[in-house]
Design a protein around this motif. Structure first.
Motif, PDB file in Angstrom:
ATOM      1  N   LYS A   1      62.266  50.006  47.436  1.00  0.00           N
ATOM      2  CA  LYS A   1      61.836  51.209  47.106  1.00  0.00           C
ATOM      3  C   LYS A   1      60.572  51.479  46.987  1.00  0.00           C
ATOM      4  CE  LYS A   1      65.905  52.580  45.061  1.00  0.00           C
ATOM      5  NZ  LYS A   1      66.607  53.607  45.374  1.00  0.00           N
ATOM      6  N   LYS A   2      60.046  52.701  47.035  1.00  0.00           N
ATOM      7  CA  LYS A   2      58.636  53.251  47.023  1.00  0.00           C
ATOM      8  C   LYS A   2      58.104  53.234  45.813  1.00  0.00           C
ATOM      9  CE  LYS A   2      55.557  56.766  48.970  1.00  0.00           C
ATOM     10  NZ  LYS A   2      55.643  58.189  49.464  1.00  0.00           N
ATOM     11  N   VAL A   3      57.234  52.174  45.573  1.00  0.00           N
ATOM     12  CA  VAL A   3      56.462  52.017  44.026  1.00  0.00           C
ATOM     13  C   VAL A   3      55.136  52.048  44.202  1.00  0.00           C
ATOM     14  CG1 VAL A   3      56.612  50.321  42.436  1.00  0.00           C
ATOM     15  CG2 VAL A   3      58.238  49.912  44.264  1.00  0.00           C
ATOM     16  N   CYS A   4      54.615  52.648  42.958  1.00  0.00           N
ATOM     17  CA  CYS A   4      53.144  52.683  42.869  1.00  0.00           C
ATOM     18  C   CYS A   4      52.861  52.041  41.551  1.00  0.00           C
ATOM     19  CB  CYS A   4      53.096  54.368  42.503  1.00  0.00           C
ATOM     20  SG  CYS A   4      51.187  54.731  42.417  1.00  0.00           S
ATOM     21  N   PHE A   5      51.681  51.225  41.534  1.00  0.00           N
ATOM     22  CA  PHE A   5      51.061  50.830  40.511  1.00  0.00           C
ATOM     23  C   PHE A   5      50.340  51.765  39.725  1.00  0.00           C
ATOM     24  CE2 PHE A   5      50.825  46.826  43.382  1.00  0.00           C
ATOM     25  CZ  PHE A   5      51.481  46.137  42.571  1.00  0.00           C
TER      26      PHE A   5
ATOM     27  N   HIS B   1      50.418  50.869  46.702  1.00  0.00           N
ATOM     28  CA  HIS B   1      49.555  51.919  46.168  1.00  0.00           C
ATOM     29  C   HIS B   1      49.294  52.050  44.617  1.00  0.00           C
ATOM     30  CE1 HIS B   1      51.078  54.326  50.182  1.00  0.00           C
ATOM     31  NE2 HIS B   1      50.517  53.282  50.249  1.00  0.00           N
ATOM     32  N   VAL B   2      48.107  52.564  44.177  1.00  0.00           N
ATOM     33  CA  VAL B   2      47.656  52.606  43.061  1.00  0.00           C
ATOM     34  C   VAL B   2      47.285  53.939  42.350  1.00  0.00           C
ATOM     35  CG1 VAL B   2      46.230  51.191  41.115  1.00  0.00           C
ATOM     36  CG2 VAL B   2      46.745  50.277  43.300  1.00  0.00           C
ATOM     37  N   TYR B   3      47.675  54.248  41.387  1.00  0.00           N
ATOM     38  CA  TYR B   3      47.267  55.432  40.729  1.00  0.00           C
ATOM     39  C   TYR B   3      46.519  55.048  39.338  1.00  0.00           C
ATOM     40  CZ  TYR B   3      47.365  60.389  39.706  1.00  0.00           C
ATOM     41  OH  TYR B   3      46.828  61.812  39.590  1.00  0.00           O
ATOM     42  N   ILE B   4      45.360  55.588  39.381  1.00  0.00           N
ATOM     43  CA  ILE B   4      44.348  55.085  38.070  1.00  0.00           C
ATOM     44  C   ILE B   4      44.072  56.370  37.285  1.00  0.00           C
ATOM     45  CG2 ILE B   4      42.129  54.019  37.530  1.00  0.00           C
ATOM     46  CD1 ILE B   4      41.965  53.338  40.687  1.00  0.00           C
ATOM     47  N   ALA B   5      44.351  56.330  36.200  1.00  0.00           N
ATOM     48  CA  ALA B   5      44.297  57.489  35.105  1.00  0.00           C
ATOM     49  C   ALA B   5      44.331  56.973  33.645  1.00  0.00           C
ATOM     50  CB  ALA B   5      45.431  58.379  35.413  1.00  0.00           C
ATOM     51  N   ASP B   6      43.555  57.649  32.978  1.00  0.00           N
ATOM     52  CA  ASP B   6      43.409  57.391  31.497  1.00  0.00           C
ATOM     53  C   ASP B   6      44.589  57.977  30.799  1.00  0.00           C
ATOM     54  OD1 ASP B   6      40.946  56.108  31.661  1.00  0.00           O
ATOM     55  OD2 ASP B   6      40.047  57.985  31.088  1.00  0.00           O
ATOM     56  N   ASP B   7      45.054  59.130  31.302  1.00  0.00           N
ATOM     57  CA  ASP B   7      46.292  59.772  30.517  1.00  0.00           C
ATOM     58  C   ASP B   7      47.592  59.195  31.531  1.00  0.00           C
ATOM     59  OD1 ASP B   7      48.324  61.128  29.716  1.00  0.00           O
ATOM     60  OD2 ASP B   7      47.256  63.255  29.521  1.00  0.00           O
ATOM     61  N   ARG B   8      48.376  58.056  30.823  1.00  0.00           N
ATOM     62  CA  ARG B   8      49.473  57.629  31.748  1.00  0.00           C
ATOM     63  C   ARG B   8      50.760  58.715  31.893  1.00  0.00           C
ATOM     64  NH1 ARG B   8      48.243  53.029  28.179  1.00  0.00           N
ATOM     65  NH2 ARG B   8      47.253  51.231  29.223  1.00  0.00           N
ATOM     66  N   SER B   9      50.941  59.491  30.725  1.00  0.00           N
ATOM     67  CA  SER B   9      52.022  60.373  30.927  1.00  0.00           C
ATOM     68  C   SER B   9      51.778  61.515  32.074  1.00  0.00           C
ATOM     69  CB  SER B   9      52.210  61.149  29.686  1.00  0.00           C
ATOM     70  OG  SER B   9      52.706  60.175  28.598  1.00  0.00           O
TER      71      SER B   9
ATOM     72  N   MET C   1      53.539  49.647  35.555  1.00  0.00           N
ATOM     73  CA  MET C   1      52.305  49.745  34.672  1.00  0.00           C
ATOM     74  C   MET C   1      51.755  48.389  34.491  1.00  0.00           C
ATOM     75  SD  MET C   1      53.605  52.396  31.711  1.00  0.00           S
ATOM     76  CE  MET C   1      52.376  52.284  30.647  1.00  0.00           C
ATOM     77  N   ASP C   2      50.481  48.354  34.964  1.00  0.00           N
ATOM     78  CA  ASP C   2      49.803  47.230  34.668  1.00  0.00           C
ATOM     79  C   ASP C   2      49.104  47.377  33.307  1.00  0.00           C
ATOM     80  OD1 ASP C   2      48.398  44.900  34.372  1.00  0.00           O
ATOM     81  OD2 ASP C   2      46.912  45.436  36.415  1.00  0.00           O
TER      82      ASP C   2
ATOM     83  N   VAL D   1      33.220  49.889  40.710  1.00  0.00           N
ATOM     84  CA  VAL D   1      32.378  50.635  39.426  1.00  0.00           C
ATOM     85  C   VAL D   1      33.361  52.058  39.337  1.00  0.00           C
ATOM     86  CG1 VAL D   1      30.333  52.179  39.221  1.00  0.00           C
ATOM     87  CG2 VAL D   1      30.372  49.881  40.217  1.00  0.00           C
ATOM     88  N   ASN D   2      33.922  52.816  40.398  1.00  0.00           N
ATOM     89  CA  ASN D   2      34.758  53.809  40.150  1.00  0.00           C
ATOM     90  C   ASN D   2      36.178  53.616  39.911  1.00  0.00           C
ATOM     91  OD1 ASN D   2      32.513  55.499  41.131  1.00  0.00           O
ATOM     92  ND2 ASN D   2      32.945  54.944  43.191  1.00  0.00           N
ATOM     93  N   THR D   3      36.905  52.288  40.222  1.00  0.00           N
ATOM     94  CA  THR D   3      38.119  52.088  40.115  1.00  0.00           C
ATOM     95  C   THR D   3      38.360  51.038  38.960  1.00  0.00           C
ATOM     96  OG1 THR D   3      37.999  50.309  41.645  1.00  0.00           O
ATOM     97  CG2 THR D   3      38.681  52.678  42.609  1.00  0.00           C
ATOM     98  N   GLY D   4      37.555  50.084  38.590  1.00  0.00           N
ATOM     99  CA  GLY D   4      37.812  48.924  38.175  1.00  0.00           C
ATOM    100  C   GLY D   4      38.187  47.786  39.013  1.00  0.00           C
ATOM    101  N   ASP D   5      38.107  46.817  38.319  1.00  0.00           N
ATOM    102  CA  ASP D   5      38.557  45.369  39.486  1.00  0.00           C
ATOM    103  C   ASP D   5      40.062  45.329  39.736  1.00  0.00           C
ATOM    104  OD1 ASP D   5      38.980  44.562  36.922  1.00  0.00           O
ATOM    105  OD2 ASP D   5      37.424  43.141  36.861  1.00  0.00           O
ATOM    106  N   GLU D   6      40.899  45.299  38.707  1.00  0.00           N
ATOM    107  CA  GLU D   6      42.364  45.285  38.773  1.00  0.00           C
ATOM    108  C   GLU D   6      43.055  46.207  39.620  1.00  0.00           C
ATOM    109  OE1 GLU D   6      43.194  45.417  34.634  1.00  0.00           O
ATOM    110  OE2 GLU D   6      43.000  43.525  34.398  1.00  0.00           O
ATOM    111  N   PRO D   7      42.720  47.468  39.817  1.00  0.00           N
ATOM    112  CA  PRO D   7      43.191  48.160  40.950  1.00  0.00           C
ATOM    113  C   PRO D   7      42.886  48.042  42.379  1.00  0.00           C
ATOM    114  CG  PRO D   7      42.213  49.657  39.078  1.00  0.00           C
ATOM    115  CD  PRO D   7      41.732  48.191  38.879  1.00  0.00           C
ATOM    116  N   LEU D   8      41.826  47.361  42.437  1.00  0.00           N
ATOM    117  CA  LEU D   8      41.559  46.704  43.915  1.00  0.00           C
ATOM    118  C   LEU D   8      42.328  45.713  44.217  1.00  0.00           C
ATOM    119  CD1 LEU D   8      37.375  47.583  44.070  1.00  0.00           C
ATOM    120  CD2 LEU D   8      39.305  49.127  45.085  1.00  0.00           C
TER     121      LEU D   8
END
Length: 328
Positions: A76-80, A120-128, A144-145, A106-113
């Protein structure tokens, strides 16, 4: 603001500070109850797999999320999805290439990198909102991490991570202890991943709360062990549970002259680098850190710093894979 876990959190007996802060934990508990009572869960038309914890930091959830990605991404095509804790940029960021260029923690946080080394990773404060965007981008599933406490999102599989050494600490809620919510929240979990060796007492506690929960153990192996042998190191780290890093070095007979601890998600400065390299020079040894810390290291210093590349082995992961396949 940086956070360093208080040592009294992991003491089995209640300390003066844990008792002193206990009234604040009671207030925190009632806030949790209110949030649970008022939360309205939203269901999405793609599977949501949440890898979270109730013990703050150092439970191995990011490593577990990566292992689940390896299973799911085969078909499957998955996104963190992550909030990117510690980042200064609050705009949504989509890392749609592996090792996305021109990004820093600084712009992404360490876990996303770290996650972006695998997918692939999507970084956002609003999860919904982020999940809706991920659906529009054509992904089949979301991992979801973190987010176990976010009851506004209905998850298809909830996975909780624990470290067998720390377990529940002093068993108190924040700020008297390390728990984000009571251990009774295990009722919402489908799987438990325990970092460490088999522990029947922990299993018994978990099964009393949720007899249907599946328990898996995670073991970390150092992939690049050969490059680290026959060297002396100054070990430094700024993660939620730095002791787990120091322990795995010692367990693998990697020689450590000194251990240096920084707060979680710490952004290293020029002064920090100067201090670290002086320590290494004075002790006639090299520097070593975690892979999660390494992504925050300034590029001009990376070639002079070693890191532990860990591979997480999950026991009985066939059961987890079977449950994941049932989602599609």
């Amino acid at each position: 603001m940086y956070f360093m876990k208080p040592k009294f959190w992991d003491k089995k007996k209640q300390s003066f500070l844990s008792i002193l802060l206990y009234p604040l934990s009671i207030i925190y508990y009632f806030i949790i109850l209110i949030k649970k009572k008022t939360a309205v869960g939203h269901k999405f038309n793609i599977p949501i797999i949440c890898v979270g914890n109730i013990y703050i930091g150092g439970t191995g959830k990011t490593s577990a999320a990566i292992e689940i990605f390896k299973i799911l991404s085969r078909y499957k095509k998955v996104c963190f999805l992550t909030k990117g804790y510690g980042r200064k940029n609050k705009e949504n960021v989509h890392l749609n290439k592996l090792n996305y260029p021109n990004q820093n923690s600084v712009n992404t946080g360490d876990e996303p990198l770290l996650l972006n080394k695998f997918g692939h990773v999507y970084i956002a404060d609003d999860r919904s909102q982020a999940i809706n965007n991920i659906i529009k981008l054509g992904y089949d599933a979301v991992i979801m991490d973190d987010g176990f406490q976010d009851l506004s999102i209905l998850k298809n599989i909830n996975i909780l991570c624990f470290d067998s050494k720390n377990w529940l600490g002093n068993k108190n809620l924040i700020p008297s202890g390390p728990l984000r919510e009571p251990v009774s929240s295990v009722q919402r979990a489908n799987f438990i991943i325990i970092k460490g060796k088999k522990n029947e007492k922990i299993e018994e506690t978990l099964k009393k709360i949720n007899n249907n929960v599946h328990i898996i153990y995670a073991e970390n192996k150092i992939e690049n062990i050969d490059a680290l042998k026959n060297r002396n190191f100054i070990a430094f780290s700024g993660i939620g549970n730095p002791d787990s890093f120091f322990d795995i070095l010692l367990e693998n007979n990697i020689k450590i002259r000194k251990q240096i601890t920084y707060p979680d998600h710490f952004q290293f400065t020029e002064e920090n680098y100067k201090t670290l390299f002086n320590e290494a020079k004075n002790n006639v040894c090299d520097l070593i850190t975690t892979e999660k810390d390494y992504v925050r290291i300034d590029n001009k210093y990376k070639q002079n710093i070693y890191y532990t590349k860990l591979n997480t082995l999950l026991s009985n992961k066939e059961l987890l894979e079977k449950e994941i396949k049932l989602l599609f």
